[in-house]
Design a protein around this motif. Structure first.
Motif, mmCIF file in Angstrom:
data_model
loop_
_atom_site.group_PDB
_atom_site.id
_atom_site.type_symbol
_atom_site.label_atom_id
_atom_site.label_comp_id
_atom_site.label_asym_id
_atom_site.label_seq_id
_atom_site.Cartn_x
_atom_site.Cartn_y
_atom_site.Cartn_z
ATOM 1 N N VAL A 68 0.893 -1.239 0.131
ATOM 2 C CA VAL A 68 -0.018 0.010 -0.163
ATOM 3 C C VAL A 68 0.836 1.258 0.034
ATOM 4 N N ARG A 69 0.943 2.002 -1.096
ATOM 5 C CA ARG A 69 1.635 3.246 -1.103
ATOM 6 C C ARG A 69 0.713 4.532 -1.006
ATOM 7 N N ARG A 70 -0.515 4.376 -1.556
ATOM 8 C CA ARG A 70 -1.384 5.703 -1.529
ATOM 9 C C ARG A 70 -2.712 5.080 -1.187
ATOM 10 N N HIS A 71 -3.484 6.025 -0.458
ATOM 11 C CA HIS A 71 -5.044 5.831 -0.395
ATOM 12 C C HIS A 71 -5.703 7.008 -0.822
ATOM 13 N N GLU A 72 -6.570 6.889 -1.783
ATOM 14 C CA GLU A 72 -7.421 7.886 -2.345
ATOM 15 C C GLU A 72 -6.421 8.911 -2.725
ATOM 16 N N GLU A 73 -5.588 8.531 -3.705
ATOM 17 C CA GLU A 73 -4.925 9.330 -4.756
ATOM 18 C C GLU A 73 -3.804 10.305 -3.716
ATOM 19 N N ARG A 74 -3.745 10.127 -2.245
ATOM 20 C CA ARG A 74 -2.916 10.624 -1.391
ATOM 21 C C ARG A 74 -1.694 9.851 -0.731
ATOM 22 N N SER A 132 0.971 11.787 4.280
ATOM 23 C CA SER A 132 -0.022 12.973 4.239
ATOM 24 C C SER A 132 -0.791 12.606 5.553
ATOM 25 N N TYR A 133 -1.171 11.526 5.828
ATOM 26 C CA TYR A 133 -2.273 11.207 6.840
ATOM 27 C C TYR A 133 -1.560 11.059 8.309
ATOM 28 N N LYS A 134 -2.494 11.164 9.368
ATOM 29 C CA LYS A 134 -2.134 11.314 10.682
ATOM 30 C C LYS A 134 -2.067 9.737 11.143
ATOM 31 N N LYS A 135 -1.280 9.501 12.308
ATOM 32 C CA LYS A 135 -0.914 8.134 12.725
ATOM 33 C C LYS A 135 -2.051 7.611 12.984
ATOM 34 N N HIS A 136 -3.309 8.129 13.644
ATOM 35 C CA HIS A 136 -4.438 7.221 14.005
ATOM 36 C C HIS A 136 -4.990 6.766 12.753
ATOM 37 N N PHE A 137 -5.050 7.436 11.809
ATOM 38 C CA PHE A 137 -5.486 7.016 10.370
ATOM 39 C C PHE A 137 -4.823 5.785 9.849
ATOM 40 N N LEU A 138 -3.470 5.875 9.925
ATOM 41 C CA LEU A 138 -2.737 5.042 9.368
ATOM 42 C C LEU A 138 -2.937 3.801 10.103
ATOM 43 N N ALA A 139 -3.246 3.662 11.632
ATOM 44 C CA ALA A 139 -3.321 2.422 12.345
ATOM 45 C C ALA A 139 -4.676 1.760 11.755
ATOM 46 N N LEU A 179 -5.867 2.042 8.983
ATOM 47 C CA LEU A 179 -5.614 1.534 7.634
ATOM 48 C C LEU A 179 -4.667 0.258 7.535
ATOM 49 N N LEU A 180 -3.900 0.111 8.363
ATOM 50 C CA LEU A 180 -2.993 -0.952 8.641
ATOM 51 C C LEU A 180 -3.974 -2.260 9.020
#
Length: 43
Positions: free
Chosen positions: A18-24, A28-35, A37-38
């Motif tokens: 996974v390198r991008r999410h919704e073209e971003r 560029s995302y915050k840590k809680h969002f990345l957690a 997503l993982l």
């Protein structure tokens, strides 16, 4: 890199291909969002 840091989440997602999410870029995302997503991609 420390377990649970933003950089750790980015590297773990990149290991899963996974390198991008919704073209971003992941960086560029915050840590809680990345957690969340993982968690979603690791299932």
């Amino acid at each position: 890199m420390h377990y649970g840091s933003k950089g750790w989440y980015v590297s773990e997602l990149k290991k899963l291909g996974v390198r991008r999410h919704e073209e971003r870029k992941l960086e560029s995302y915050k840590k809680h969002f990345l957690a969340n997503l993982l968690e979603k991609h690791s299932k």
